[in-house]
Design a protein around this motif. Structure first.
Motif, short mmCIF file in Angstrom:
data_model
loop_
_atom_site.label_atom_id
_atom_site.label_comp_id
_atom_site.label_asym_id
_atom_site.label_seq_id
_atom_site.Cartn_x
_atom_site.Cartn_y
_atom_site.Cartn_z
N ASN A 167 0.74 -1.22 0.09
CA ASN A 167 0.09 0.15 0.17
C ASN A 167 0.98 1.35 -0.07
N ALA A 168 1.82 1.15 0.85
CA ALA A 168 2.77 2.46 0.83
C ALA A 168 3.31 2.60 -0.70
N VAL A 169 3.84 1.64 -1.41
CA VAL A 169 4.44 1.85 -2.63
C VAL A 169 3.30 2.50 -3.74
N ARG A 170 2.27 1.90 -3.70
CA ARG A 170 1.09 2.22 -4.30
C ARG A 170 1.12 3.92 -4.03
N ALA A 171 1.07 4.34 -2.71
CA ALA A 171 0.64 5.52 -2.55
C ALA A 171 1.80 6.58 -2.80
N LEU A 172 2.85 6.13 -2.74
CA LEU A 172 4.11 7.07 -2.96
C LEU A 172 4.27 7.14 -4.90
N CYS A 173 3.80 6.16 -5.31
CA CYS A 173 3.76 6.15 -6.81
C CYS A 173 2.83 6.99 -7.26
N ASP A 174 1.68 7.17 -6.79
CA ASP A 174 0.45 7.95 -7.18
C ASP A 174 0.41 9.25 -6.64
N HIS A 175 1.44 9.57 -5.57
CA HIS A 175 1.74 10.69 -5.05
C HIS A 175 3.32 11.16 -5.01
N ARG A 176 3.79 11.32 -6.30
CA ARG A 176 5.08 11.94 -6.44
C ARG A 176 5.76 12.82 -5.53
N ASP A 177 4.83 13.73 -5.28
CA ASP A 177 5.18 14.83 -4.46
C ASP A 177 5.45 14.66 -3.12
N GLN A 178 4.93 13.54 -2.60
CA GLN A 178 5.11 12.94 -1.36
C GLN A 178 6.53 12.25 -1.17
N LEU A 179 6.70 11.66 -2.17
CA LEU A 179 8.17 10.64 -2.36
C LEU A 179 8.98 11.84 -2.32
N GLU A 180 8.94 13.00 -3.00
CA GLU A 180 9.95 13.83 -3.09
C GLU A 180 10.39 14.76 -1.78
N LEU A 181 9.12 14.85 -0.97
CA LEU A 181 9.17 15.34 0.29
C LEU A 181 10.35 14.60 1.11
#
Length: 412
Positions: A256-270
């Motif tokens: 679920n975390a990988v899905r969330a980060l891939c769908d929310h690249r701005d959060q991954l960049e944070l």
């Protein structure tokens, strides 16, 4: 507030994404009537504050002797949720029995023991990332991250802790899936439970004949040396719990975390820029897309008023973790938004997704450590990783208990 005239919500045996239904239930109230498979009447606690109160309430029990429908003979042997009610172990014990069983396992999950596992988890992570790269290279650059990475990491760790040989692992995962499924037929339920008990009995017998430095050997020693501390049924029930909870929850959490980060690249960049941590990602995933959606069961030992709704004595109650995680009354008007900086806000509320009170998940520190190491290793090794989904969503758990997809194809 829910009213007696409101039609009970039918829990879909086939599962699916829970969040739309959760929003509708939260709009009805913190506690709602539900219909379980087999036309069994129950309740679900979906509001955060009501759930927190319920999980720690002194008049709420886990032992199925308080389950009215079961006591009255209205539950069949092939009921898909029967194992959750009747398995003998920590999750169905109360009071002194619960403390006794928990104490036998808790030493393996102290902060010190969990931290000692860090090097092994990091080693497994590197090895599995190599496997993921090889799988992608052999299939046009796409691989199933759930199968090649999110599953074998927690399954490998818990099996090593329990002293389970590699040859049993795939079979145990398959049987675990049957136990948490809510849409399978009675004969399949019965067969899966019998096979799981047989496999775990075989594992226990092997550890009894050749003890090692593992949790199963320690439990067997407690059974043999002090018979009043652990029965054979409790030994097998504890192994059932450890195998299922020890890998299914973390498997879903990572996925679920990988899905969330891939769908929310701005959060991954944070995270990459240092404005949030991988631990923040884990906590926000636990809240926003809980790995367990509705966990069975607890039973009021008297009529209980909760969140303005009366929960009758003996009612089977589901803990609605995924719903509580998006309760706007507690998490704010943007509760539906994935925001890894949320835990840093003043007065942030801790998710209930790993439980609360006496039955708080013993393996929570291990799940958090595994998920944090896995996510950091994955996105460091493959910074351009993206989902490789065809049109439509991937298939999901055929269950309203587990909350995740069954495959997660990614392009590295």
């Amino acid at each position: 507030m829910d009213t007696p005239s409101a039609a009970p919500h039918r829990m879909a045996p086939s599962g699916g994404c829970p969040h739309a239904d959760n929003a509708r239930l939260l709009a009805r109230g913190a506690v709602v009537p539900v219909v379980l498979p087999g036309e069994i009447e129950g309740m679900a606690v979906v509001g955060h504050e009501a759930l927190k109160e319920f999980l720690a309430h002194p008049d709420v029990a886990k032992n199925a002797r308080h389950f009215t429908a079961l006591r009255e003979g209205r539950i069949s042997e092939g009921w898909p949720l029967l194992t959750f009610a009747t398995v003998q172990g920590m999750t169905t014990a109360d009071g002194e029995d619960h403390r006794r069983l928990r104490s036998l396992v808790s030493r393996a999950f102290t902060a010190r023991r969990v931290e000692e596992l860090r090097p092994r988890i990091e080693e497994l992570t590197v090895s599995l990332l190599d496997d993921l790269a090889r799988a992608a290279a052999s299939d046009g650059g796409v691989a199933d991250l759930r199968h090649h990475f999110a599953l074998p990491l927690p399954l490998g760790v818990i099996c090593e802790l329990l002293g389970v040989e590699d040859r049993h692992r795939d079979r145990l995962h398959r049987l675990s899936g049957h136990v948490v499924a809510t849409d399978i037929g009675p004969q399949q339920v019965i067969a899966a439970n019998r096979e799981l008990v047989a496999v775990l009995g075989e594992i226990a017998q092997a550890r009894a004949e050749h003890p090692g430095d593992d949790l199963t050997s320690a439990l067997i020693a407690a059974r043999d040396e002090e018979g009043d501390r652990l029965s054979q049924q409790e030994l097998i029930g504890t192994l059932v719990l450890m195998i299922i909870a020890g890998h299914e929850t973390t498997l879903n959490l990572i996925t679920n975390a990988v899905r969330a980060l891939c769908d929310h690249r701005d959060q991954l960049e944070l995270v990459r820029s240092g404005h949030a941590t991988w631990g923040d990602v884990v906590e926000e995933t636990l809240r926003w897309d809980a790995p367990v959606s509705y966990f069975p069961f607890r039973y009021p030992v008297r009529d209980l008023t909760l969140g303005g709704t009366v929960v009758p004595k003996g009612t089977p109650v589901l803990a609605g973790y995924s719903a509580a995680g998006r309760d706007r009354a507690v998490h704010g008007s943007d509760a539906d938004r994935f925001d890894v900086t949320r835990p840093r806000r003043g007065g942030a509320v801790r998710s209930l997704s790993l439980g609360h009170g006496a039955h708080y998940c013993l393996g929570a520190p291990l799940a958090r450590l595994e998920a944090g190491i896995a996510l950091e290793g994955l996105f460091t090794r493959f910074p351009d990783l993206e989902l490789a989904l065809p049109e439509g969503e991937p298939p999901r758990h055929a269950s309203f208990v587990g909350n995740s997809v069954l495959t997660l194809p990614v392009r590295l």
